[in-house]
Design an enzyme around this catalytic site. Structure first.
Site, short mmCIF file in Angstrom:
data_model
loop_
_atom_site.label_atom_id
_atom_site.label_comp_id
_atom_site.label_asym_id
_atom_site.label_seq_id
_atom_site.Cartn_x
_atom_site.Cartn_y
_atom_site.Cartn_z
CE LYS A 62 -4.65 -1.35 -0.01
NZ LYS A 62 -5.56 -0.85 -0.73
CB SER A 317 -1.05 -8.19 -0.81
OG SER A 317 -1.81 -8.95 0.11
#
Length: 424
Positions: A62, A317
């Site tokens: 992110k 992720s």
């Protein structure tokens, strides 16, 4: 239909814009390893590589989109400040970017956010970030953030439905292609709001068009799969929020338009399967991941035949997993694998009933892991909630048969979600 879906209005990140993003974020974002997984390569007889975004400084990808977006703002926008709403990884990415760029930021998080994530966000943001706990859900925080944004003229940093955010996430694709010595046959990647897959798929289809791209969602939150099936963005009424990094009610319109063109398949994986992958990664490879970080690897079983002998990339992720969740993760994994079962057992209220149950009903490898019993009436049979862990899922049917023959069987709770949630 959303005008963003009209053919001449669809946004697509360009190679040049993604290269610019890669340059913009290069001083603060790690070029994470693309590492071969011996465990999964052997299991699937393929060359399985893990793109380790869990090793970023904020422990998720992110930071790429957040930093690219905030660093691309004008001086006047920096002076006014930025604002976002998030319950986890996006909040930490925005906080980190604000600190590095010396931009004031306000981050709204639900009051139910685990303390660890709130503290991490404050730590990454330092004096440049104000964390506001508001409401019980992301939607509550989002509404409050939007209100302050309009009142003070702040720039809202969207977690996924933003062009600069998508371009930042797309830099992962450039790294994968640069790091791989061989052509890539498959890329498996998690999908929540869709920013990661929109960016990655755009670059892969342009630079490596023969690579198949598989998107993965949690079974309890199939927002993109439902939208693709209906041909338009659908907002789900109810979702399972366990996979907090990838459970959204509505995907981004830009991301939907891109994924509709680029994805070769969109599949879901059960939350219990994800939990088993988390445990396997920890026990076999000493890799700690959050539920969303385990999704890509969890999907490999669905493509076991297709990927044999192929070069496969799984995007891991993130790794922002609170240790207090491990008990629930283990429980969900056992339930999914058929090794944990809950029953209402009717015990005769006489001496020796429990001893008979243990000696005559339980198998030699069965363990009682939960037992809740109280006598609140004068009936001859008293119910108890009993949890039993098996060593082999094939032991389940014989166990139930013995319960029924000995008149202990009351009700099986695993198939009754409402009663299960109430009693367990």
């Amino acid at each position: 239909m959303d005008t963003l879906l009209e053919k001449d209005r669809i946004y697509r990140p360009s190679l040049e814009s993604v290269k610019q993003a890669a340059e913009r974020i290069s001083k603060v974002v790690l070029k994470t390893p693309l590492a071969e997984s011996f465990t999964y390569s052997n299991k699937f007889r393929a060359n399985v590589m893990l793109k380790r975004e869990d090793l970023q400084q904020v422990r998720s990808y992110k930071i790429r989109g957040a930093y690219n977006k905030i660093s691309s703002l004008t001086h006047e926008q920096h002076e006014k400040g930025v604002i976002c709403a998030s319950a986890g990884n996006h909040a930490q990415g925005v906080a980190f970017a604000c600190n590095k760029l010396k931009v004031k930021g306000v981050i709204y998080m639900p009051g139910t956010t685990p303390k660890q994530k709130v503290e991490q966000t404050r730590m990454f943001g330092g004096e440049w970030v104000e964390v506001v706990l508001k409401g019980d859900t992301y939607d509550d925080s989002f509404k409050s953030a939007m209100k302050q944004m309009h009142e003070q003229g702040l720039v809202f940093i969207h977690p996924f439905d933003d062009e600069k955010v998508i371009e930042g996430q797309a830099t992962i694709a450039l790294e994968i292609l640069e790091q791989s010595d061989e052509p890539i046959d498959y890329i498996f990647a998690p999908l929540g709001g869709g920013g990661l897959l929109a960016g990655v798929s755009s670059m892969i289809k342009e630079l490596s068009p023969n690579t198949k791209i598989i998107g993965i969602e949690p079974e309890g939150a199939p927002s993109m799969k439902t939208s693709l099936k209906e041909g338009r963005v659908i907002e789900l009424e109810n979702i399972e929020r366990f996979v907090d990094g990838a459970s959204v009610q509505k995907v981004g319109s830009r991301n939907f338009a891109i994924c509709r063109e680029n994805l070769d398949d969109m599949i879901t994986v059960p939350e219990g399967k994800i939990c088993q992958t988390i445990l396997d990664l920890y026990n076999q490879d000493a890799i700690v991941v959050e539920p969303a970080g385990a999704m890509a690897i969890s999907a490999l079983d669905s493509y076991a035949e297709e990927i044999q002998g192929k070069n496969v990339v799984c995007i891991v992720s993130g790794s922002n997993n609170d240790i207090i969740r491990m008990a629930e993760i283990k429980e969900r994994a056992l339930l999914y694998s058929g090794l944990k079962h809950y029953f209402v057992i009717t015990f005769p209220q006489r001496a020796g009933a429990l001893k008979e149950f243990v000696a005559k009903v339980l198998g030699p490898n069965d363990d009682i892991t939960h037992f809740e019993y109280s006598k609140k009436h004068n009936r001859s049979n008293g119910p108890a909630v009993v949890g039993i862990e098996l060593k082999d899922p094939n032991d389940f049917e014989p166990l139930v048969d013995r319960m029924k023959k000995k008149n202990f069987y009351g009700e099986y709770l695993n198939d009754n979600p409402n009663l299960f949630q109430f009693l367990i």
